[in-house]
Design an enzyme around this catalytic site. Structure first.
Site, mmCIF file in Angstrom:
data_model
loop_
_atom_site.group_PDB
_atom_site.id
_atom_site.type_symbol
_atom_site.label_atom_id
_atom_site.label_comp_id
_atom_site.label_asym_id
_atom_site.label_seq_id
_atom_site.Cartn_x
_atom_site.Cartn_y
_atom_site.Cartn_z
ATOM 1 N N GLY A 202 0.802 -1.226 0.000
ATOM 2 C CA GLY A 202 0.000 0.000 0.000
ATOM 3 C C GLY A 202 0.831 1.270 0.000
ATOM 4 O O GLY A 202 2.012 1.246 0.352
ATOM 5 N N ARG B 10 -1.362 8.308 4.238
ATOM 6 C CA ARG B 10 -1.582 9.129 5.433
ATOM 7 C C ARG B 10 -0.321 9.335 6.268
ATOM 8 O O ARG B 10 -0.286 10.164 7.166
ATOM 9 C CB ARG B 10 -2.698 8.485 6.289
ATOM 10 C CG ARG B 10 -4.065 8.606 5.662
ATOM 11 C CD ARG B 10 -5.062 7.637 6.287
ATOM 12 N NE ARG B 10 -4.935 6.275 5.759
ATOM 13 C CZ ARG B 10 -5.672 5.222 6.158
ATOM 14 N NH1 ARG B 10 -6.558 5.386 7.117
ATOM 15 N NH2 ARG B 10 -5.511 4.032 5.621
ATOM 16 N N GLY C 96 -6.085 -2.089 -3.809
ATOM 17 C CA GLY C 96 -6.744 -2.649 -2.631
ATOM 18 C C GLY C 96 -6.121 -3.941 -2.138
ATOM 19 O O GLY C 96 -5.309 -4.578 -2.818
ATOM 20 N N ASN D 151 -12.147 -5.453 12.432
ATOM 21 C CA ASN D 151 -11.297 -6.404 11.720
ATOM 22 C C ASN D 151 -9.840 -5.994 11.953
ATOM 23 O O ASN D 151 -9.430 -4.896 11.597
ATOM 24 C CB ASN D 151 -11.652 -6.350 10.226
ATOM 25 C CG ASN D 151 -10.571 -6.965 9.353
ATOM 26 O OD1 ASN D 151 -9.814 -7.823 9.799
ATOM 27 N ND2 ASN D 151 -10.502 -6.517 8.105
ATOM 28 N N ARG E 100 32.965 7.545 20.691
ATOM 29 C CA ARG E 100 32.560 7.468 19.279
ATOM 30 C C ARG E 100 32.903 6.069 18.744
ATOM 31 O O ARG E 100 33.578 5.290 19.408
ATOM 32 C CB ARG E 100 33.224 8.594 18.502
ATOM 33 C CG ARG E 100 32.551 9.950 18.852
ATOM 34 C CD ARG E 100 33.277 11.110 18.258
ATOM 35 N NE ARG E 100 33.510 10.913 16.843
ATOM 36 C CZ ARG E 100 34.474 11.535 16.155
ATOM 37 N NH1 ARG E 100 35.288 12.377 16.772
ATOM 38 N NH2 ARG E 100 34.629 11.316 14.874
ATOM 39 N N TYR F 97 44.974 14.196 13.013
ATOM 40 C CA TYR F 97 44.596 14.521 11.631
ATOM 41 C C TYR F 97 45.481 15.621 11.090
ATOM 42 O O TYR F 97 45.596 16.697 11.693
ATOM 43 C CB TYR F 97 43.126 14.974 11.653
ATOM 44 C CG TYR F 97 42.489 15.173 10.307
ATOM 45 C CD1 TYR F 97 42.610 14.224 9.299
ATOM 46 C CD2 TYR F 97 41.734 16.321 10.048
ATOM 47 C CE1 TYR F 97 41.997 14.410 8.073
ATOM 48 C CE2 TYR F 97 41.106 16.503 8.821
ATOM 49 C CZ TYR F 97 41.250 15.545 7.833
ATOM 50 O OH TYR F 97 40.651 15.723 6.626
ATOM 51 N N ALA G 51 53.655 18.594 31.811
ATOM 52 C CA ALA G 51 52.433 19.342 31.488
ATOM 53 C C ALA G 51 52.705 20.345 30.377
ATOM 54 O O ALA G 51 53.791 20.915 30.280
ATOM 55 C CB ALA G 51 51.922 20.056 32.733
HETATM 56 C C1 UD1 Z 1 -7.678 -2.639 6.416
HETATM 57 C C2 UD1 Z 1 -8.980 -3.450 6.310
HETATM 58 C C3 UD1 Z 1 -9.857 -3.072 7.487
HETATM 59 C C4 UD1 Z 1 -9.150 -3.382 8.792
HETATM 60 C C5 UD1 Z 1 -7.783 -2.687 8.844
HETATM 61 C C6 UD1 Z 1 -6.984 -3.215 10.011
HETATM 62 C C7 UD1 Z 1 -9.373 -3.772 3.939
HETATM 63 C C8 UD1 Z 1 -10.206 -3.415 2.776
HETATM 64 N N1 UD1 Z 1 -9.636 -3.146 5.075
HETATM 65 O O1 UD1 Z 1 -8.022 -1.260 6.317
HETATM 66 O O2 UD1 Z 1 -11.072 -3.828 7.435
HETATM 67 O O3 UD1 Z 1 -9.934 -2.978 9.898
HETATM 68 O O4 UD1 Z 1 -7.020 -2.956 7.650
HETATM 69 O O5 UD1 Z 1 -5.783 -2.521 10.194
HETATM 70 O O6 UD1 Z 1 -8.501 -4.628 3.809
HETATM 71 N N2 UD1 Z 1 -2.224 -3.050 0.845
HETATM 72 C C9 UD1 Z 1 -1.593 -3.546 -0.255
HETATM 73 N N3 UD1 Z 1 -2.031 -3.164 -1.491
HETATM 74 C C10 UD1 Z 1 -3.063 -2.303 -1.657
HETATM 75 C C11 UD1 Z 1 -3.710 -1.791 -0.516
HETATM 76 C C12 UD1 Z 1 -3.276 -2.190 0.719
HETATM 77 O O7 UD1 Z 1 -0.644 -4.324 -0.149
HETATM 78 O O8 UD1 Z 1 -3.399 -2.017 -2.814
HETATM 79 C C13 UD1 Z 1 -1.739 -3.451 2.174
HETATM 80 C C14 UD1 Z 1 -1.177 -2.263 2.930
HETATM 81 O O9 UD1 Z 1 0.200 -2.104 2.689
HETATM 82 C C15 UD1 Z 1 -1.507 -2.616 4.382
HETATM 83 C C16 UD1 Z 1 -2.707 -3.534 4.259
HETATM 84 O O10 UD1 Z 1 -2.789 -3.958 2.927
HETATM 85 O O11 UD1 Z 1 -0.471 -3.311 5.016
HETATM 86 C C17 UD1 Z 1 -3.990 -2.824 4.660
HETATM 87 O O12 UD1 Z 1 -4.144 -1.669 3.856
HETATM 88 P P1 UD1 Z 1 -4.606 -0.287 4.469
HETATM 89 O O13 UD1 Z 1 -4.733 0.667 3.357
HETATM 90 O O14 UD1 Z 1 -3.751 0.078 5.618
HETATM 91 O O15 UD1 Z 1 -6.073 -0.702 4.944
HETATM 92 P P2 UD1 Z 1 -6.942 -0.077 6.088
HETATM 93 O O16 UD1 Z 1 -7.682 1.083 5.560
HETATM 94 O O17 UD1 Z 1 -6.139 0.109 7.306
HETATM 95 CA CA CA Z 2 -4.024 -0.043 7.823
#
Ligand code: UD1
Ligand code: CA
Length: 466
Positions: free
Chosen positions: A14, A18, A89, A180, A344, A398, A434
């Site tokens: 992801g 944020r 996603g 979740n 160091r 040095y 000294a």
């Molecule tokens: C996600 C869950 C949410 C849960 C929360 C817990 C989904 C749709 N939602 O939301 O239900 O309560 O985690 O922390 O899964 N990622 C990818 N590729 C992508 C998007 C995300 O690898 O395209 C990975 C991110 O790197 C991350 C994880 O999936 O480690 C979750 O993604 P994130 O965007 O943090 O989801 P949340 O909005 O936190």
């Molecule tokens: Ca997350």
């Protein structure tokens, strides 16, 4: 131990938007290890058949850091990387690892941003999944503030029905506090099938992994919620605020671990110990200390306030007074440092050595029982045992181009305010007057005086003579 019949897939592709960071989110550090390292270590504790990591945003960087540190983090399971190119996603992330799913019958899936997860819970999840012959299992926890998480919606019988994301939740759903955690176990074949049936969801038209659980349920296999009342382990890092919160919790856990092992922390709220640090029993640590990286502290040591130690080894019965700063160095037993001493990188203090007020040591060995107690700079130096270094002694290592060595053999006595212009050697039992600037070798048991003779001119003083 769940032996070898489960594989773990970690989703870490992801964008981490944020975080507002140029560093990929999985590499942000929590107590000395990247977030992703904490998750890999928890996965390893299951003794899985394999670990898959889905990378995407900052893929090269993440892969490089993980590959370089696998053995340092104790990861012995085979690790495969899968690149997700579309970043659409969490379900798309899983799809990117299809070959991994095809290889393994049972797959645990973990979000890559929950560093507080506990191996014990993962193990219980895997056992429950097995025992119930489930199609899917999700770790659900009750959190005080569910905002931002997917909510677990249960049917009239209290069974799992679906997961609804924050952005898609109506007011009633938003009130649900069971969330979740982003940690799941799947029957791989059922998951693969469900992945083909997803539709894009939410404002960003993403494919949600969470939707596969209700699809699996409809297919007839049990979709179960494994609950835990330890909500902290589910906290996800999406922002700097959450990073700080998670940091705080992990720090408290680490401090508690050391206190349980016989370490006194005068003020645990203000003590910063990285996850990889080892500390012996009966060591006392005052407020404001930072013990970082791969640091080891022996037993029965005293650390006064504001001591900073990074990647260093401190033996037993060592006293580190206020404001001591130690980087990549070794300190043998019964040494005393500070107040305000600075070691160091590549400094070695032998048994019983003392480095005191405002002294700086760099790439030097200070021999057994030798003392550098006041206002000195000792760099690129090999110092023997029983040496006494007078206040204000400086090694001039040095020449503007190269660094040179100073050798000070056993039992040398150095007066105050001496300069050693390196390269130079002072043999054993020599004495230096000294204020000397030593540029030439000093023989054993010799006395070197290298300063101009004092001249006193009468009536040339401060008082006006007419
Ligand atoms: C996600 C869950 C949410 C849960 C929360 C817990 C989904 C749709 N939602 O939301 O239900 O309560 O985690 O922390 O899964 N990622 C990818 N590729 C992508 C998007 C995300 O690898 O395209 C990975 C991110 O790197 C991350 C994880 O999936 O480690 C979750 O993604 P994130 O965007 O943090 O989801 P949340 O909005 O936190
Ligand atoms: Ca997350």
């Amino acid at each position: 131990m769940v032996a070898k019949n489960i594989a773990v897939l970690i989703l870490a592709a992801g964008k981490g938007t944020r975080m507002k960071s140029s560093l990929p989110k999985p590499l942000h550090s929590v107590c000395g290890f990247p977030i992703l390292a904490h998750i890999l270590k928890a996965a390893q504790a299951l003794n899985p058949a394999a670990i898959g990591v889905v990378i995407g945003h900052g893929a090269e960087q993440v892969k490089e850091v993980v590959s370089a540190n696998l053995s340092a983090w104790g990861i012995t399971a085979p690790v495969d990387f899968f690149v997700q190119t579309d970043l659409s996603g969490s379900a798309s992330a899983v799809k990117a690892a299809l070959p991994f799913l095809q290889k393994h019958k049972t797959v645990m899936i973990l979000n890559g941003d929950t560093p507080l997860l506990k191996p014990q819970t993962l193990q219980e999840m895997a056992q429950q999944f097995e025992a119930q012959k489930a199609g899917s299992l999700v770790l659900g926890v009750d959190v005080p503030n569910p905002f931002g998480y997917g909510r677990i919606v249960r049917d009239s019988k209290g069974q799992f029905e679906k997961i609804v994301e924050q952005s898609d939740a109506d007011t009633a759903t938003q009130k649900i506090t069971e969330i979740n955690s982003g940690m799941y176990v799947f029957d791989s074949a059922s998951l693969q099938k469900a992945l083909t049936q997803l539709k894009p969801q939410g404002p960003k038209k993403e494919f949600y992994l969470t939707d596969t659980l209700s699809i699996i349920k409809k297919s007839g296999l049990p979709a179960i919620v494994f609950t835990s009342n330890d909500f902290e382990q589910a906290l996800g890092v999406n922002s700097r605020g959450q990073l700080a919160e998670v940091f705080q919790i992990m720090r408290a856990r680490i401090n508690q671990f050391h206190m349980d092992n016989g370490v006194t922390l005068i003020n645990p709220q203000d003590t910063y110990i990285d996850a990889g640090v080892k500390i012996g029993a009966d060591t006392t640590i005052a407020s404001g200390c930072y013990l970082l990286g791969n640091t080891q502290i022996g037993a029965n040591c005293t650390l006064e306030s504001s001591v900073y130690i990074n990647d260093s080894k401190i033996a037993d019965n060592v006293t580190l007074k206020l404001g001591t700063y130690i980087e990549e160095s070794e300190v043998a037993e019964t040494c005393q440092l500070g107040p305000y001493a600075h070691l160091r990188p590549k400094s070695v203090l032998c048994k019983g050595a003392k480095v005191g007020n405002f002294s700086e040591i760099k790439k030097a060995v200070i021999g057994e029982g030798s003392k550098v107690n006041h206002l000195s700079y000792i760099g690129d130096t090999q110092m023997g045992a029983g040496v006494n270094v007078g206040a204000g002694t400086i090694t001039c290592n040095y020449d503007g181009v190269h660094k040179h060595q100073t050798v000070i053999e056993d039992h040398v006595f150095i007066g105050s305010n001496v300069n050693f212009v390196a390269p130079v050697t002072v043999h054993e039992y020599a004495k230096i007057g000294a204020g000397s600037t030593v540029t030439k070798e000093v023989s054993a048991n010799g006395l070197a005086i290298a300063r101009s003779r004092q001249v006193v001119l009468e009536n040339k003083g401060a008082k006006k003579n007419d």
